[in-house]
Motif scaffolding. Sequence first.
Motif, mmCIF file in Angstrom:
data_model
loop_
_atom_site.group_PDB
_atom_site.id
_atom_site.type_symbol
_atom_site.label_atom_id
_atom_site.label_comp_id
_atom_site.label_asym_id
_atom_site.label_seq_id
_atom_site.Cartn_x
_atom_site.Cartn_y
_atom_site.Cartn_z
ATOM 1 N N UNK A 1 0.837 -1.205 0.000
ATOM 2 C CA UNK A 1 0.000 0.000 0.000
ATOM 3 C C UNK A 1 0.871 1.255 0.000
ATOM 4 N N UNK A 2 1.922 1.250 0.818
ATOM 5 C CA UNK A 2 2.824 2.402 0.888
ATOM 6 C C UNK A 2 3.550 2.586 -0.435
ATOM 7 N N UNK A 3 4.003 1.481 -1.028
ATOM 8 C CA UNK A 3 4.713 1.556 -2.308
ATOM 9 C C UNK A 3 3.814 2.133 -3.399
ATOM 10 N N UNK A 4 2.566 1.667 -3.463
ATOM 11 C CA UNK A 4 1.629 2.137 -4.479
ATOM 12 C C UNK A 4 1.343 3.631 -4.306
ATOM 13 N N UNK A 5 1.097 4.045 -3.045
ATOM 14 C CA UNK A 5 0.769 5.447 -2.786
ATOM 15 C C UNK A 5 1.973 6.358 -2.994
ATOM 16 N N UNK A 6 3.170 5.818 -2.843
ATOM 17 C CA UNK A 6 4.383 6.622 -3.004
ATOM 18 C C UNK A 6 4.895 6.635 -4.431
ATOM 19 N N UNK A 7 4.383 5.692 -5.249
ATOM 20 C CA UNK A 7 4.855 5.606 -6.628
ATOM 21 C C UNK A 7 6.244 5.002 -6.745
ATOM 22 N N UNK A 8 6.593 4.093 -5.799
ATOM 23 C CA UNK A 8 7.900 3.445 -5.844
ATOM 24 C C UNK A 8 7.715 1.941 -5.729
ATOM 25 N N UNK A 9 8.813 1.200 -5.932
ATOM 26 C CA UNK A 9 8.775 -0.246 -5.803
ATOM 27 C C UNK A 9 8.756 -0.641 -4.331
ATOM 28 N N UNK B 1 9.488 11.253 0.964
ATOM 29 C CA UNK B 1 8.147 11.014 0.435
ATOM 30 C C UNK B 1 7.567 9.708 0.985
ATOM 31 N N UNK B 2 8.373 8.657 0.989
ATOM 32 C CA UNK B 2 7.905 7.361 1.483
ATOM 33 C C UNK B 2 7.532 7.442 2.962
ATOM 34 N N UNK B 3 8.359 8.102 3.748
ATOM 35 C CA UNK B 3 8.078 8.223 5.179
ATOM 36 C C UNK B 3 6.807 9.023 5.434
ATOM 37 N N UNK B 4 6.610 10.056 4.643
ATOM 38 C CA UNK B 4 5.400 10.874 4.801
ATOM 39 C C UNK B 4 4.155 10.061 4.473
ATOM 40 N N UNK B 5 4.222 9.273 3.410
ATOM 41 C CA UNK B 5 3.081 8.427 3.034
ATOM 42 C C UNK B 5 2.834 7.371 4.108
ATOM 43 N N UNK C 1 13.831 -0.640 1.883
ATOM 44 C CA UNK C 1 15.134 -0.031 2.162
ATOM 45 C C UNK C 1 14.998 1.267 2.943
ATOM 46 N N UNK C 2 13.893 1.998 2.729
ATOM 47 C CA UNK C 2 13.665 3.242 3.463
ATOM 48 C C UNK C 2 13.667 2.997 4.967
ATOM 49 N N UNK C 3 13.130 1.854 5.385
ATOM 50 C CA UNK C 3 13.061 1.555 6.814
ATOM 51 C C UNK C 3 14.255 0.742 7.314
ATOM 52 N N UNK C 4 14.827 -0.119 6.471
ATOM 53 C CA UNK C 4 15.903 -0.989 6.932
ATOM 54 C C UNK C 4 17.291 -0.447 6.654
ATOM 55 N N UNK C 5 17.425 0.343 5.569
ATOM 56 C CA UNK C 5 18.735 0.901 5.197
ATOM 57 C C UNK C 5 18.522 2.273 4.559
ATOM 58 N N UNK C 6 18.063 3.266 5.341
ATOM 59 C CA UNK C 6 17.684 4.562 4.778
ATOM 60 C C UNK C 6 18.804 5.275 4.042
ATOM 61 N N UNK C 7 20.060 4.984 4.399
ATOM 62 C CA UNK C 7 21.182 5.632 3.726
ATOM 63 C C UNK C 7 21.304 5.210 2.267
#
Length: 320
Positions: free
Chosen positions: A7-15, A36-40, A21-27
């Motif tokens: 759901x987050x990927x679809x709303x963010x327009x990313x895979x 954008x992903x965190x905001x969604x 990776x945003x949550x496990x390896x943000x760097x």
Amino acid sequence: MAVTIRDVAHASGVHVSTVSRTFSAPHMVNAETRTRVLAVAEKLGYRPNRAARALTTGRTGNLGLIVADLANPFFPPLIKAAQAAARGQDYHLFVADTDENPVEEQDLVQAFSKQVDGIVLCSPRSSNKALEKLAETIPFVLVNRRMRGVPTVVMDVAQGARAAMGHLAGLGHRRVALVAGPAGSWTSGEIRRAVAEVPGLDTLVIGPNAPTEEGGAAVAERVAEAGVTGVLAYNDLVAIGLIEALEERGVSVPGDVSVIGVDDSVTGRLHRPKLTTVAMPAADAGRMAVDLLIKSMSAATVLETHLVVRESTAPPKGIP
């Protein structure tokens, strides 16, 4: 229904992998995409599954904090600060108490090593040899213990002990006592070495002793019979136990004997007489230890201490 990573990927327009990776390896994620992903995720109320993350990253998102005695008022400010530092970096903190037992301490490290990414070990009582062996199994940071090759945060209790003894000397005391702590305590060893460096004092060392009110009370008779006019105790609990037991014997504090503690705990501030003590920056130590652990930094941090003069010290009788 619970919001999923898809759901987050679809709303963010990313895979999906980008969200992961945003949550496990943000760097590893572009700053704009990460924001954008965190905001969604926040808007949708998404929370990553820690168990699933552990399977893919090998990290649990958990840290351990092991202290010598939860009943000691020195530790709660350290624990609170460590917990806040961990939470601010998206880690959970598990806390355990060794009851001053080095075997229990080693067992807890082994048990925690299967559930956490690293451990903050506060005032450890184990030998250097035992700690070196444990360090091979899991990353950890030591608080109030120095050991080669292991990140440490130490409070400069020697600085405070010298100030405490200097305060007694300045008041006119010459025959004094040090009520030491447990045999395996690095802090107690530092205090003993510092006290020996202070000139002009005849110092009786009493110990080792339990780091509790009962430990202080147990040496009251010896203190009363030793002819000392000033005492530095291992910690505030020992000082308070000593004061109460001395007063039960008709020995006034500070009229007959001045007493100084170590910690600047809330207990010492509430006691009557209010306790003169060496202030230890426990909260700063907890915060810094967690930061060192999460950042995998190999560093030795030393925090300053200072003497807080209150009501339990005064010039000895006969000195105005």
